[in-house]
Design an enzyme around this catalytic site. Structure first.
Site, PDB file in Angstrom:
ATOM      1  N   ARG A 147      -0.894  -2.267  -6.931  1.00  0.00           N
ATOM      2  CA  ARG A 147      -1.335  -3.503  -6.281  1.00  0.00           C
ATOM      3  C   ARG A 147      -2.284  -4.279  -7.192  1.00  0.00           C
ATOM      4  O   ARG A 147      -2.192  -5.506  -7.316  1.00  0.00           O
ATOM      5  CB  ARG A 147      -2.009  -3.181  -4.946  1.00  0.00           C
ATOM      6  CG  ARG A 147      -1.043  -2.671  -3.907  1.00  0.00           C
ATOM      7  CD  ARG A 147      -1.759  -2.098  -2.683  1.00  0.00           C
ATOM      8  NE  ARG A 147      -2.661  -3.028  -2.029  1.00  0.00           N
ATOM      9  CZ  ARG A 147      -2.285  -4.015  -1.233  1.00  0.00           C
ATOM     10  NH1 ARG A 147      -0.993  -4.229  -1.025  1.00  0.00           N
ATOM     11  NH2 ARG A 147      -3.181  -4.798  -0.647  1.00  0.00           N
TER      12      ARG A 147
ATOM     13  N   ARG B 250       0.842  -1.202   0.000  1.00  0.00           N
ATOM     14  CA  ARG B 250       0.000   0.000   0.000  1.00  0.00           C
ATOM     15  C   ARG B 250       0.877   1.252   0.000  1.00  0.00           C
ATOM     16  O   ARG B 250       1.947   1.272   0.624  1.00  0.00           O
ATOM     17  CB  ARG B 250      -0.930   0.001   1.210  1.00  0.00           C
ATOM     18  CG  ARG B 250      -1.942  -1.142   1.182  1.00  0.00           C
ATOM     19  CD  ARG B 250      -2.844  -1.137   2.391  1.00  0.00           C
ATOM     20  NE  ARG B 250      -3.801  -2.229   2.336  1.00  0.00           N
ATOM     21  CZ  ARG B 250      -3.594  -3.455   2.797  1.00  0.00           C
ATOM     22  NH1 ARG B 250      -2.431  -3.727   3.395  1.00  0.00           N
ATOM     23  NH2 ARG B 250      -4.515  -4.381   2.705  1.00  0.00           N
TER      24      ARG B 250
ATOM     25  N   LYS C 255      -2.924  -1.928   7.582  1.00  0.00           N
ATOM     26  CA  LYS C 255      -4.367  -1.689   7.575  1.00  0.00           C
ATOM     27  C   LYS C 255      -5.096  -2.738   8.405  1.00  0.00           C
ATOM     28  O   LYS C 255      -6.059  -2.423   9.100  1.00  0.00           O
ATOM     29  CB  LYS C 255      -4.880  -1.705   6.130  1.00  0.00           C
ATOM     30  CG  LYS C 255      -6.376  -1.491   5.991  1.00  0.00           C
ATOM     31  CD  LYS C 255      -6.785  -1.513   4.530  1.00  0.00           C
ATOM     32  CE  LYS C 255      -8.285  -1.308   4.386  1.00  0.00           C
ATOM     33  NZ  LYS C 255      -8.705  -1.331   2.961  1.00  0.00           N
TER      34      LYS C 255
ATOM     35  N   HIS D 171      -3.720  -9.130   2.210  1.00  0.00           N
ATOM     36  CA  HIS D 171      -5.168  -9.141   2.378  1.00  0.00           C
ATOM     37  C   HIS D 171      -5.522 -10.053   3.537  1.00  0.00           C
ATOM     38  O   HIS D 171      -4.917 -11.121   3.703  1.00  0.00           O
ATOM     39  CB  HIS D 171      -5.864  -9.624   1.111  1.00  0.00           C
ATOM     40  CG  HIS D 171      -5.856  -8.608   0.016  1.00  0.00           C
ATOM     41  ND1 HIS D 171      -6.069  -8.909  -1.302  1.00  0.00           N
ATOM     42  CD2 HIS D 171      -5.650  -7.259   0.060  1.00  0.00           C
ATOM     43  CE1 HIS D 171      -5.999  -7.814  -2.036  1.00  0.00           C
ATOM     44  NE2 HIS D 171      -5.743  -6.803  -1.228  1.00  0.00           N
TER      45      HIS D 171
ATOM     46  N   HIS E 194      -2.001   3.367  -5.710  1.00  0.00           N
ATOM     47  CA  HIS E 194      -2.595   2.134  -5.204  1.00  0.00           C
ATOM     48  C   HIS E 194      -2.821   1.131  -6.329  1.00  0.00           C
ATOM     49  O   HIS E 194      -2.928  -0.078  -6.100  1.00  0.00           O
ATOM     50  CB  HIS E 194      -3.918   2.452  -4.513  1.00  0.00           C
ATOM     51  CG  HIS E 194      -4.347   1.427  -3.518  1.00  0.00           C
ATOM     52  ND1 HIS E 194      -4.863   0.201  -3.894  1.00  0.00           N
ATOM     53  CD2 HIS E 194      -4.339   1.418  -2.170  1.00  0.00           C
ATOM     54  CE1 HIS E 194      -5.163  -0.507  -2.817  1.00  0.00           C
ATOM     55  NE2 HIS E 194      -4.842   0.193  -1.756  1.00  0.00           N
TER      56      HIS E 194
ATOM     57  N   TYR F 171      -1.969 -20.093   9.175  1.00  0.00           N
ATOM     58  CA  TYR F 171      -1.416 -21.025   8.190  1.00  0.00           C
ATOM     59  C   TYR F 171      -0.855 -20.271   6.993  1.00  0.00           C
ATOM     60  O   TYR F 171       0.248 -20.552   6.527  1.00  0.00           O
ATOM     61  CB  TYR F 171      -2.515 -21.988   7.736  1.00  0.00           C
ATOM     62  CG  TYR F 171      -2.078 -22.923   6.634  1.00  0.00           C
ATOM     63  CD1 TYR F 171      -1.307 -24.044   6.905  1.00  0.00           C
ATOM     64  CD2 TYR F 171      -2.441 -22.681   5.311  1.00  0.00           C
ATOM     65  CE1 TYR F 171      -0.900 -24.912   5.886  1.00  0.00           C
ATOM     66  CE2 TYR F 171      -2.041 -23.526   4.291  1.00  0.00           C
ATOM     67  CZ  TYR F 171      -1.280 -24.641   4.589  1.00  0.00           C
ATOM     68  OH  TYR F 171      -0.876 -25.474   3.586  1.00  0.00           O
TER      69      TYR F 171
END
Length: 442
Positions: A335, A242, A269, A359, A332, A369
């Site tokens: 991304r 970001r 974030k 994310h 942005h 995991y």
């Protein structure tokens, strides 16, 4: 004898105070100055006390009788009406002194102690200002849904639909905190769900065509400006984090030996620390930048002062100067470009790509995991991606062209794509590193 409205209205002052009784302890005290005050006598624990109910005509006879009956019910339950009145006055004073703005500031201070990222705290303070000074001064316990809706409609009428809905959500957090800390009884913002216009989801403009993205990389390579801006532009496509995280990147977060950039949770974030594997190209960019800003805190310091990072709009402004309008590419958008091209390559697990983008993954077990299981794949992907960017920048990626030659499908593709699967059944000739090979496509 019970009082009447006419008797109360016609009661004239005398040289000394006198009483006109009504019944069950209620009476009207008429003072020489002309004031008429309602009083009620009651006994509690054998002691006679008096309770002031207010003055006439502000308090009518009917209202005085109702207040007297309420006081008698309190006495019947061993509650002192005077003490209850005093407590209610104190509580009202406390509630009135707790304005929406003061409770919001208290919530922001709490979030600061909990380590919320500074950009998020800054946005919360901005929300308080957007709701207005007058609204901020209102006692939080007295604000109605209609009053809040009136403030939100001001922004909605200006077309600020995203901001309006974010304001409602922020106000709801403040009200819930007010309820939790006994300064409010309810959350009026919760009742406004569905009352505001929902904005259409807008995606950040991004270039996802390989050839066009290669042109962008060449434009970055030729860009002239402040070194911090140049190197930030060069690094951004490689790490695709970001914009705020890149701007606030600090040298203490970069481990050159382990080739990793560890972003602390306070800057993320999703409030989770995030590790970014660094390719050889990324390390080279950072090494060049270290010779310029390595003695300071920030990797990409502001043009004006090394004590602050690059400003929020610097990268976007640079893209505009390079000829890329805001509806084509944004900071942005790198991304989105990376996500699209990585997924299209077919080489990488979609979960690994999502993890690289930081994310949030639903479910705490799966999240843990994903943080560990895909690290090796992400390291390989980071190097592959940087190599691919070099090829795009150098013009090595020509849009896939396909032509029929005697029943064969001839397709030119860049080497980094490697193994591919196709949605048609035919033998395909692929040119890989200058050599033609035949694949059986699926």
């Amino acid at each position: 004898m019970a009082l009447t409205d006419t008797a109360v209205r016609n009661a004239k002052p005398k040289s000394k105070p006198y009483k006109i009784t009504d019944g069950q302890g209620l009476y009207l005290l008429v003072n020489p100055g002309g004031s008429k005050l309602w009083r009620v006598k009651y006994r509690l624990n054998g002691v006679e006390r008096k309770l002031a109910l207010g003055s006439y005509p502000e308090i009518t006879l009917a209202e005085a009788r109702s207040a007297r009956d309420a006081a008698r019910r309190q006495v019947a339950h061993a509650v002192d009406p005077n003490a209850a009145k005093r407590q209610a006055r104190i509580e009202a004073s406390i509630r009135a002194s707790h304005s929406f703005a003061s409770v919001a500031e208290e919530l922001i201070e709490k979030k600061t102690r909990e380590g919320l990222a500074e950009p998020t705290l800054k946005k919360m303070r901005w929300f308080v200002k957007l709701l207005g000074r007058d609204f901020g001064k209102r006692p939080i316990a007295e604000i109605t849904p209609q009053e809040l809706l009136h403030e939100l409609r001001k922004h909605e009428r200006r077309g600020r639909l995203d901001t309006t809905n974010l304001l409602r959500a922020f106000a709801s957090r403040v009200f819930r905190y007010g309820v939790a800390t006994a300064r409010a009884d309810r959350d009026p913002a919760q009742l406004l769900i569905g009352a505001l216009t929902t904005a259409r989801v807008k995606h950040f403009p991004a270039i996802t065509d390989p050839a066009a993205f290669g042109a962008l990389l060449r434009a970055i390579e030729d860009y002239q400006g402040d070194p911090a801006v140049i190197y930030a532009l060069k690094l951004t496509p490689h790490v695709f984090q970001r914009p705020g995280e890149i701007r606030h990147m600090e040298w203490t977060e970069v481990d050159f030996d382990k080739a990793v950039w560890i972003i602390p949770e306070g800057k993320m974030k999703m409030r989770q620390p995030h590790s970014v594997p660094l390719s050889r190209q990324s390390l080279a960019i950072l090494a060049d930048m270290r010779s310029l800003s390595g003695s300071g805190r920030y990797v990409f310091p502001s043009i004006r002062t090394r004590e602050r990072p690059l400003s929020e709009n610097t990268i976007n402004a640079s893209l505009r100067r390079m000829g890329f309008p805001k509806d084509q590419m944004t900071a942005h958008g790198f991304r989105t470009s990376a996500s699209s091209l990585l997924n299209e390559s077919g080489k990488w697990n979609p979960d690994a790509i999502e993890r690289a983008l930081a994310h949030m993954v639903a479910g705490s077990v799966r999240r843990i995991y994903n943080q560990s299981a895909y690290w090796r794949e992400r390291v390989a992907m980071a190097q592959w991606w940087s190599d691919y960017l070099d090829e795009l920048r150098d013009g090595g990626n020509v849009p896939r062209q396909q032509e029929k030659i005697e029943g064969w499908s001839t397709m030119t593709t860049p080497a980094p794509f490697g193994e591919l699967s196709y949605g048609f059944s035919m033998r395909t000739k692929m040119k890989h590193e200058g050599n033609w090979t035949t694949l059986s496509a699926r």
